[in-house]
Motif scaffolding. Sequence first.
Motif, short mmCIF file in Angstrom:
data_model
loop_
_atom_site.label_atom_id
_atom_site.label_comp_id
_atom_site.label_asym_id
_atom_site.label_seq_id
_atom_site.Cartn_x
_atom_site.Cartn_y
_atom_site.Cartn_z
N GLY A 208 0.64 -1.08 -0.03
CA GLY A 208 0.10 0.08 0.30
C GLY A 208 0.62 1.21 0.05
O GLY A 208 2.14 1.24 0.03
N THR A 209 0.17 2.49 -0.10
CA THR A 209 0.64 3.77 -0.05
C THR A 209 0.14 4.79 0.98
O THR A 209 -1.13 4.68 1.13
CB THR A 209 0.63 4.36 -1.60
OG1 THR A 209 1.34 3.45 -2.69
CG2 THR A 209 1.42 5.71 -1.73
N PRO A 210 0.86 5.33 1.78
CA PRO A 210 0.10 6.27 2.57
C PRO A 210 -0.39 7.26 1.83
O PRO A 210 0.03 7.90 0.93
CB PRO A 210 1.70 6.69 3.51
CG PRO A 210 2.73 6.63 2.49
CD PRO A 210 2.34 5.34 1.76
N SER A 211 -1.63 7.69 2.56
CA SER A 211 -2.47 8.86 2.13
C SER A 211 -3.16 9.35 2.95
O SER A 211 -3.46 9.01 4.28
CB SER A 211 -3.49 8.48 0.78
OG SER A 211 -4.12 7.41 1.38
N ILE A 212 -3.59 10.88 2.91
CA ILE A 212 -4.39 11.38 3.78
C ILE A 212 -5.61 11.98 2.93
O ILE A 212 -5.46 12.66 1.91
CB ILE A 212 -3.78 12.70 4.51
CG1 ILE A 212 -2.32 11.97 5.04
CG2 ILE A 212 -4.40 13.34 5.32
CD1 ILE A 212 -1.39 13.18 5.40
#
Length: 556
Positions: A9-13
């Motif tokens: 996965g990829t960190p996101s906000i």
Amino acid sequence: MPSTASWSGTPSIKGSSESMRMALLTFSLVGIQFTWGIEMTYCTPYLLQLGLTKSRTSLVWVAGPLSGLIMQPVVGVLADNSKSRWGRRRPYMVVGALIVAVTLLVLGWTSEVVGLFISDPELRRPMTIALAVLSIYVVDFAINAVQASCRSLIVDTLPISKQQMGSAWASRMIGIGHLLGYVAGTIDLMGIFGTSLGDNQFKQLTVISSLGLLIAVGITCYSVQERVLISGRDTEDRASAVKLFSQILRATLHLPARIQAICWIQFWSWIGWFPFLFYSTTWVGEIYFRYNMPEGVKGSSDVLGDVGRIGSLSLVVFSVISLASSIVLPWIVKSPDNERPSFTPRPPASIAPIVTTASRFKPDLLDTWTFSHLLFAGSMILAPFVTSLGFATVLVSICGIPWALSCWAPFTFMGIEINRLSVPASSSNGNVSYNRLSTESSVEMSEDPATTLRLNHHPDDEKDEGPASSSTGELAGVYLGILNLFTTLPQFIGTFISTVAFALLEPGKSPELAHEAHPDEHHSTDGPNAIGVCLFIGAVSAVGAAYATKRLGHIQ
């Protein structure tokens, strides 16, 4: 060489703008700081009202530094190796927030909870005190776990180029939470909610604080998507905690001269800040009850609420001044970083002489920091002699300026010294120039769904030769961890000083707050206020911090 960690996965906000994303990422800190504010404002007078002596109450506050020393590294190591599908930090944030919320409610209703199991009045009172003390310890340990996870979530989620911005937003959220906590303490909640949230001010604040913390943590957890750890570095996971503590110990024993000086400044200054942060609300309230309370008010049914509201009002002014100082001072204080900017904006010709003259007379940060210690000392050295609520409020409010410096100056100087150690470079005139840590994100992600995180380090950094040869990130972590150690240890010393002062000057129950006191106990309002004496001792320590700060300018 051990294998690198792999991620999914990829960190996101969530959020439509960068400001919104930063606010959502750091919003949990509002709830944390609100809870800290309620605890610091009300728990000391609450324990005194239950009948605990001041000397024993001071021992309860060992919970703060003890929980910081234990929980933050333990939770950090556990979360670092967590392979939860929800991410590494958010599960600890949610579980910790739930524990804090439930325990806060138990703290507010200790008498009622104990009454469910014990009917004997003589046994009920000590058990109520014991449950209240236990609840405070649980709250402190759990909220330190939440705080450590929230801070780590910021580091995990943002690229290196955004770390400074994330820290700035975290500071803003902490300031907002602090201010909201003190403002809430000044409001007569009984007049607003009646008895729907509890039959006194403290109970209602524990309900509001519990809900506020859960909502704030929930908003951040909902808004942030973490990477999921698939596998860690196989040979280093088990030894990471031992390696970390041994590295910090080696570095502490062999600190560079200037970093050692900064740590000692922090040590002496926090002997003064500890009694101020934990007892100033109670001190202001006791001054009111001793000298200014009208005769007709002495029969108040909610003495704890009265003390909390009166003390909180002074800390509201303190917080406003501190927040304003943290915004204004960086504009009028000269930066200690002697690296020249690549471009200096030229002011309009009409105001250029004024700007030039003002810049020439800007104080530098070292002198401003020294003055802030003396300002704090000059205020608190008068504490034992205060006999009016107005004067007590003025002294507490003035301390907002040195508090802003204490949250800013040590980290600025540490950052410069860490950069100096990380990438030393000599300029043509022989002076050392300070180089910034990398401002570019050096994270490389593969196209495979199970991605691998690699930080670009210099080849020499692979050598295990202690802190001095570590990468810049490891170097910063070690030395900032040592700075935190020099912030925490003075709190144990402050606890010892407070215990001795309370035992000698007010060995009995608080004359202002306790429901009843034994006739043989000292419970007179004559003589010095013990908290005022503790603040005085802290002021003397602040003078030592000022001397140590002045010496920093002469250390090469």
